[in-house]
Write a protein that holds these residues in place. Sequence first.
Motif, PDB file in Angstrom:
ATOM      1  N   PRO B  61      31.992  44.810  42.667  1.00  8.55           N
ATOM      2  CA  PRO B  61      30.568  44.998  42.348  1.00  8.55           C
ATOM      3  C   PRO B  61      29.988  46.327  42.796  1.00  8.55           C
ATOM      4  CG  PRO B  61      30.824  43.460  44.189  1.00  8.55           C
ATOM      5  CD  PRO B  61      32.202  43.754  43.693  1.00  8.55           C
ATOM      6  N   SER B  62      30.588  46.976  43.766  1.00 11.88           N
ATOM      7  CA  SER B  62      30.081  48.275  44.218  1.00 11.88           C
ATOM      8  C   SER B  62      31.190  48.993  44.972  1.00 11.88           C
ATOM      9  CB  SER B  62      28.857  48.095  45.128  1.00 11.88           C
ATOM     10  OG  SER B  62      29.257  47.701  46.426  1.00 11.88           O
ATOM     11  N   ASP B  63      30.931  50.264  45.277  1.00  6.09           N
ATOM     12  CA  ASP B  63      31.956  51.034  45.993  1.00  6.09           C
ATOM     13  C   ASP B  63      32.048  50.641  47.460  1.00  6.09           C
ATOM     14  OD1 ASP B  63      29.995  54.140  46.158  1.00  6.09           O
ATOM     15  OD2 ASP B  63      29.655  52.140  46.989  1.00  6.09           O
ATOM     16  N   ARG B  64      31.240  49.681  47.887  1.00  3.75           N
ATOM     17  CA  ARG B  64      31.387  49.174  49.257  1.00  3.75           C
ATOM     18  C   ARG B  64      32.581  48.218  49.363  1.00  3.75           C
ATOM     19  NH1 ARG B  64      28.147  45.841  50.845  1.00  3.75           N
ATOM     20  NH2 ARG B  64      27.037  45.264  48.932  1.00  3.75           N
ATOM     21  N   PHE B  65      33.055  47.768  48.204  1.00  2.00           N
ATOM     22  CA  PHE B  65      34.156  46.813  48.159  1.00  2.00           C
ATOM     23  C   PHE B  65      35.460  47.550  47.852  1.00  2.00           C
ATOM     24  CE2 PHE B  65      32.203  42.511  47.968  1.00  2.00           C
ATOM     25  CZ  PHE B  65      30.872  42.887  47.955  1.00  2.00           C
ATOM     26  N   SER B  66      36.507  47.215  48.594  1.00  2.00           N
ATOM     27  CA  SER B  66      37.822  47.769  48.308  1.00  2.00           C
ATOM     28  C   SER B  66      38.871  46.748  48.731  1.00  2.00           C
ATOM     29  CB  SER B  66      38.041  49.093  49.052  1.00  2.00           C
ATOM     30  OG  SER B  66      38.005  48.882  50.451  1.00  2.00           O
ATOM     31  N   ALA B  67      40.057  46.905  48.197  1.00  2.00           N
ATOM     32  CA  ALA B  67      41.143  45.984  48.550  1.00  2.00           C
ATOM     33  C   ALA B  67      42.454  46.724  48.509  1.00  2.00           C
ATOM     34  CB  ALA B  67      41.168  44.777  47.610  1.00  2.00           C
ATOM     35  N   GLU B  68      43.359  46.268  49.349  1.00  2.00           N
ATOM     36  CA  GLU B  68      44.711  46.804  49.381  1.00  2.00           C
ATOM     37  C   GLU B  68      45.693  45.648  49.379  1.00  2.00           C
ATOM     38  OE1 GLU B  68      44.204  50.913  52.007  1.00  2.00           O
ATOM     39  OE2 GLU B  68      45.089  49.136  52.920  1.00  2.00           O
ATOM     40  N   ARG B  69      46.881  45.963  48.891  1.00  2.00           N
ATOM     41  CA  ARG B  69      47.960  44.993  48.969  1.00  2.00           C
ATOM     42  C   ARG B  69      49.186  45.743  49.461  1.00  2.00           C
ATOM     43  NH1 ARG B  69      50.777  41.049  44.399  1.00  2.00           N
ATOM     44  NH2 ARG B  69      51.697  39.628  45.927  1.00  2.00           N
ATOM     45  N   THR B  70      49.597  45.443  50.668  1.00  2.00           N
ATOM     46  CA  THR B  70      50.684  46.180  51.302  1.00  2.00           C
ATOM     47  C   THR B  70      52.015  45.496  51.037  1.00  2.00           C
ATOM     48  OG1 THR B  70      50.259  44.964  53.341  1.00  2.00           O
ATOM     49  CG2 THR B  70      49.221  47.114  53.117  1.00  2.00           C
ATOM     50  N   GLY B  71      52.988  46.304  50.617  1.00  2.00           N
ATOM     51  CA  GLY B  71      54.340  45.787  50.427  1.00  2.00           C
ATOM     52  C   GLY B  71      54.430  44.689  49.393  1.00  2.00           C
ATOM     53  N   GLY B  72      53.458  44.654  48.491  1.00  2.00           N
ATOM     54  CA  GLY B  72      53.480  43.631  47.449  1.00  2.00           C
ATOM     55  C   GLY B  72      53.244  42.226  47.969  1.00  2.00           C
ATOM     56  N   SER B  73      52.710  42.120  49.182  1.00  2.00           N
ATOM     57  CA  SER B  73      52.514  40.786  49.744  1.00  2.00           C
ATOM     58  C   SER B  73      51.080  40.611  50.212  1.00  2.00           C
ATOM     59  CB  SER B  73      53.510  40.551  50.874  1.00  2.00           C
ATOM     60  OG  SER B  73      53.335  39.253  51.419  1.00  2.00           O
ATOM     61  N   VAL B  74      50.846  40.787  51.510  1.00  2.00           N
ATOM     62  CA  VAL B  74      49.525  40.542  52.102  1.00  2.00           C
ATOM     63  C   VAL B  74      48.481  41.474  51.498  1.00  2.00           C
ATOM     64  CG1 VAL B  74      48.213  40.706  54.247  1.00  2.00           C
ATOM     65  CG2 VAL B  74      50.514  39.712  54.255  1.00  2.00           C
ATOM     66  N   SER B  75      47.285  40.915  51.299  1.00  2.00           N
ATOM     67  CA  SER B  75      46.180  41.724  50.780  1.00  2.00           C
ATOM     68  C   SER B  75      44.988  41.634  51.715  1.00  2.00           C
ATOM     69  CB  SER B  75      45.778  41.246  49.390  1.00  2.00           C
ATOM     70  OG  SER B  75      44.675  41.980  48.893  1.00  2.00           O
ATOM     71  N   THR B  76      44.249  42.733  51.795  1.00  2.00           N
ATOM     72  CA  THR B  76      43.025  42.787  52.585  1.00  2.00           C
ATOM     73  C   THR B  76      41.875  43.229  51.694  1.00  2.00           C
ATOM     74  OG1 THR B  76      44.267  43.399  54.571  1.00  2.00           O
ATOM     75  CG2 THR B  76      41.905  43.787  54.604  1.00  2.00           C
ATOM     76  N   LEU B  77      40.801  42.457  51.709  1.00  2.00           N
ATOM     77  CA  LEU B  77      39.566  42.833  51.014  1.00  2.00           C
ATOM     78  C   LEU B  77      38.592  43.337  52.073  1.00  2.00           C
ATOM     79  CD1 LEU B  77      37.820  42.771  48.359  1.00  2.00           C
ATOM     80  CD2 LEU B  77      37.035  40.514  49.111  1.00  2.00           C
ATOM     81  N   THR B  78      38.119  44.554  51.878  1.00  2.00           N
ATOM     82  CA  THR B  78      37.202  45.160  52.838  1.00  2.00           C
ATOM     83  C   THR B  78      35.834  45.334  52.203  1.00  2.00           C
ATOM     84  OG1 THR B  78      39.007  46.365  53.914  1.00  2.00           O
ATOM     85  CG2 THR B  78      36.770  47.149  54.314  1.00  2.00           C
ATOM     86  N   ILE B  79      34.814  44.925  52.910  1.00  2.00           N
ATOM     87  CA  ILE B  79      33.441  45.134  52.477  1.00  2.00           C
ATOM     88  C   ILE B  79      32.764  45.994  53.529  1.00  2.00           C
ATOM     89  CG2 ILE B  79      31.288  44.083  51.694  1.00  2.00           C
ATOM     90  CD1 ILE B  79      32.810  41.450  51.345  1.00  2.00           C
ATOM     91  N   GLN B  80      32.318  47.169  53.122  1.00  2.00           N
ATOM     92  CA  GLN B  80      31.661  48.089  54.044  1.00  2.00           C
ATOM     93  C   GLN B  80      30.150  47.914  53.970  1.00  2.00           C
ATOM     94  OE1 GLN B  80      33.462  51.710  52.371  1.00  2.00           O
ATOM     95  NE2 GLN B  80      34.516  51.982  54.324  1.00  2.00           N
ATOM     96  N   ARG B  81      29.505  48.144  55.088  1.00  2.00           N
ATOM     97  CA  ARG B  81      28.031  48.124  55.146  1.00  2.00           C
ATOM     98  C   ARG B  81      27.498  46.864  54.455  1.00  2.00           C
ATOM     99  NH1 ARG B  81      29.784  52.678  53.199  1.00  2.00           N
ATOM    100  NH2 ARG B  81      28.838  52.376  51.127  1.00  2.00           N
ATOM    101  N   THR B  82      27.919  45.723  54.956  1.00  2.00           N
ATOM    102  CA  THR B  82      27.602  44.454  54.298  1.00  2.00           C
ATOM    103  C   THR B  82      26.100  44.268  54.101  1.00  2.00           C
ATOM    104  OG1 THR B  82      27.700  43.375  56.470  1.00  2.00           O
ATOM    105  CG2 THR B  82      29.645  43.206  55.057  1.00  2.00           C
ATOM    106  N   GLN B  83      25.772  43.606  53.003  1.00  2.00           N
ATOM    107  CA  GLN B  83      24.405  43.259  52.643  1.00  2.00           C
ATOM    108  C   GLN B  83      24.291  41.740  52.566  1.00  2.00           C
ATOM    109  OE1 GLN B  83      22.036  45.810  52.153  1.00  2.00           O
ATOM    110  NE2 GLN B  83      23.739  47.040  52.940  1.00  2.00           N
ATOM    111  N   GLN B  84      23.077  41.236  52.637  1.00  2.00           N
ATOM    112  CA  GLN B  84      22.890  39.786  52.620  1.00  2.00           C
ATOM    113  C   GLN B  84      23.393  39.177  51.309  1.00  2.00           C
ATOM    114  OE1 GLN B  84      18.723  39.287  53.668  1.00  2.00           O
ATOM    115  NE2 GLN B  84      19.262  38.931  55.809  1.00  2.00           N
ATOM    116  N   GLU B  85      23.284  39.928  50.221  1.00  2.00           N
ATOM    117  CA  GLU B  85      23.749  39.386  48.948  1.00  2.00           C
ATOM    118  C   GLU B  85      25.268  39.295  48.862  1.00  2.00           C
ATOM    119  OE1 GLU B  85      21.805  42.126  49.239  1.00  2.00           O
ATOM    120  OE2 GLU B  85      22.559  43.768  47.970  1.00  2.00           O
ATOM    121  N   ASP B  86      25.972  39.844  49.872  1.00  2.00           N
ATOM    122  CA  ASP B  86      27.426  39.700  49.911  1.00  2.00           C
ATOM    123  C   ASP B  86      27.836  38.322  50.423  1.00  2.00           C
ATOM    124  OD1 ASP B  86      27.814  43.104  51.191  1.00  2.00           O
ATOM    125  OD2 ASP B  86      27.576  42.383  49.119  1.00  2.00           O
ATOM    126  N   SER B  87      26.907  37.568  50.954  1.00  2.00           N
ATOM    127  CA  SER B  87      27.214  36.232  51.465  1.00  2.00           C
ATOM    128  C   SER B  87      27.750  35.365  50.336  1.00  2.00           C
ATOM    129  CB  SER B  87      25.957  35.590  52.067  1.00  2.00           C
ATOM    130  OG  SER B  87      25.518  36.310  53.194  1.00  2.00           O
TER     131      SER B  87
END
Lengths: 112, 115
Positions: B61-87
Amino acid sequence: GQQLNQSPQSMFIQEGEDVSMNCTSSSIFNTWLWYKQDPGEGPVLLIALYKAGELTSNGRLTAQFGITRKDSFLNISASIPSDVGIYFCAGPNAGNNRKLIWGLGTSLAVNP
Amino acid sequence: GAGVSQSPSNKVTEKGKDVELRCDPISGHTALYWYRQSLGQGLEFLIYFQGNSAPDKSGLPSDRFSAERTGGSVSTLTIQRTQQEDSAVYLCASSPGQKTTDTQYFGPGTRLTVL
């Protein structure tokens, strides 16, 4: 864009009753998927439909792929308390088939 | 167990803080999806990983959101500068193949609350 409309939005029934819910769209879908989400859990696939007119059963569940390819229904016979949850229909996005389009769900409550 | 796992199960954070959500897919599954589910809503697609291909980020939804998937397995979703609407509840799913209609196996989700 493509949308899936589910009805009813919610249902409250007595144990033992049969349930029917449906999913419609103004767009054609080539696949219909029905998922169930229990409270606090992720959705679980119940039935997948791949061909217009297809009627598929999974235990007490029966789903049909509409002939027009714009609708699908899910029936649950002889409901039991563990049928409680939210039922979602989903189908692949025509413009980007890596994405699924999801309906908003039908919430089912069963009174024992 | 052999299912999809997500951590944490619940996360409460203050507006403006960054959060990381983790997903461990089923071993051997090449496809991994992140979805967001707001209260009373359906699932909103966020991002899709397939093998070593470039991820489909078109749902973020915005550039505050990003995700990585390392080694084709585990993934991390990162949300920067969270807002209340991210709940929302953030769900991860994996599937064994390349077709979107392959069965997606979902984790239990992470419930994010931004105060």
